[in-house]
Motif scaffolding. Structure first.
Motif, mmCIF file in Angstrom:
data_model
loop_
_atom_site.group_PDB
_atom_site.id
_atom_site.type_symbol
_atom_site.label_atom_id
_atom_site.label_comp_id
_atom_site.label_asym_id
_atom_site.label_seq_id
_atom_site.Cartn_x
_atom_site.Cartn_y
_atom_site.Cartn_z
ATOM 1 N N PHE A 67 0.798 -0.958 0.073
ATOM 2 C CA PHE A 67 -0.102 -0.092 -0.035
ATOM 3 C C PHE A 67 0.979 1.275 -0.091
ATOM 4 O O PHE A 67 0.438 2.458 0.174
ATOM 5 C CB PHE A 67 -0.893 -0.084 1.082
ATOM 6 N N ALA A 68 2.164 1.257 -0.564
ATOM 7 C CA ALA A 68 2.955 2.309 -0.371
ATOM 8 C C ALA A 68 2.938 3.202 0.823
ATOM 9 O O ALA A 68 2.862 4.476 0.862
ATOM 10 C CB ALA A 68 2.931 3.003 -1.633
ATOM 11 N N ILE A 69 3.075 2.574 2.008
ATOM 12 C CA ILE A 69 2.832 3.319 3.308
ATOM 13 C C ILE A 69 4.328 3.787 3.561
ATOM 14 O O ILE A 69 5.314 3.096 3.475
ATOM 15 C CB ILE A 69 2.703 2.088 4.394
ATOM 16 N N GLN A 70 4.518 5.196 3.773
ATOM 17 C CA GLN A 70 5.496 5.853 3.833
ATOM 18 C C GLN A 70 5.938 6.458 5.267
ATOM 19 O O GLN A 70 7.023 7.003 5.533
ATOM 20 C CB GLN A 70 5.698 7.120 2.833
ATOM 21 N N ALA A 71 4.852 6.481 5.895
ATOM 22 C CA ALA A 71 5.078 7.028 7.508
ATOM 23 C C ALA A 71 3.789 6.209 8.559
ATOM 24 O O ALA A 71 2.830 5.762 7.911
ATOM 25 C CB ALA A 71 4.670 8.339 7.565
ATOM 26 N N THR A 72 4.027 6.263 9.453
ATOM 27 C CA THR A 72 3.132 5.792 10.594
ATOM 28 C C THR A 72 3.176 6.873 11.618
ATOM 29 O O THR A 72 4.155 7.573 11.968
ATOM 30 C CB THR A 72 3.666 4.506 11.273
ATOM 31 N N PRO A 73 1.711 6.946 12.092
ATOM 32 C CA PRO A 73 0.589 6.146 11.813
ATOM 33 C C PRO A 73 -0.139 6.520 10.665
ATOM 34 O O PRO A 73 -0.159 7.814 10.134
ATOM 35 C CB PRO A 73 -0.303 6.398 12.978
ATOM 36 N N THR A 74 -0.542 5.817 9.760
ATOM 37 C CA THR A 74 -1.154 5.948 8.442
ATOM 38 C C THR A 74 -2.472 5.498 8.695
ATOM 39 O O THR A 74 -2.649 4.145 8.951
ATOM 40 C CB THR A 74 -0.632 5.339 7.290
ATOM 41 N N PHE A 75 -3.655 6.063 8.408
ATOM 42 C CA PHE A 75 -5.054 5.759 8.347
ATOM 43 C C PHE A 75 -5.428 5.539 6.929
ATOM 44 O O PHE A 75 -5.109 6.509 5.798
ATOM 45 C CB PHE A 75 -5.882 6.607 9.011
#
Length: 102
Positions: A67-75
């Motif tokens: 899902f190409a998550i680049q940072a946390t927290p991501t909703f």
């Protein structure tokens, strides 16, 4: 606060949103308890719950690339994976969950 470290087999589309978090992330540590209690209060209404996925868990790391998550927290909305929010602001998160994002 206890963080879930379970393997997540799939995104639960019956849930309203997903929270991708890292248990070592200070921002995630700030927001996780709020999401935990949100889910407790909506225990009988799965569509209002937020699925939590700890991307620190080796079994869940693939979600970062998937899902190409680049940072946390991501909703992320389960109905539209392009609708996302990276924030610890409770009001922004509430608005995202209720209205479907920015």
């Amino acid at each position: 606060m206890y963080f879930q470290n379970n393997k997540v087999d799939k995104i639960q589309t019956k849930n309203e949103a997903v929270l991708f978090y890292n248990a070592n992330c200070s921002h995630c540590q700030k927001i996780y308890p709020k999401i935990f209690w949100h889910n407790v209060l909506n225990f009988n209404n799965e569509s209002k719950q937020i699925q939590t996925i700890n991307v620190q868990n080796a079994n869940n790391k693939h979600y970062l690339a998937d899902f190409a998550i680049q940072a946390t927290p991501t909703f992320m909305k389960t109905t539209n994976i392009n609708q996302r929010l990276v924030s610890t602001n409770s009001q922004q998160i509430k608005q995202f969950i209720q209205t479907g994002g920015h």
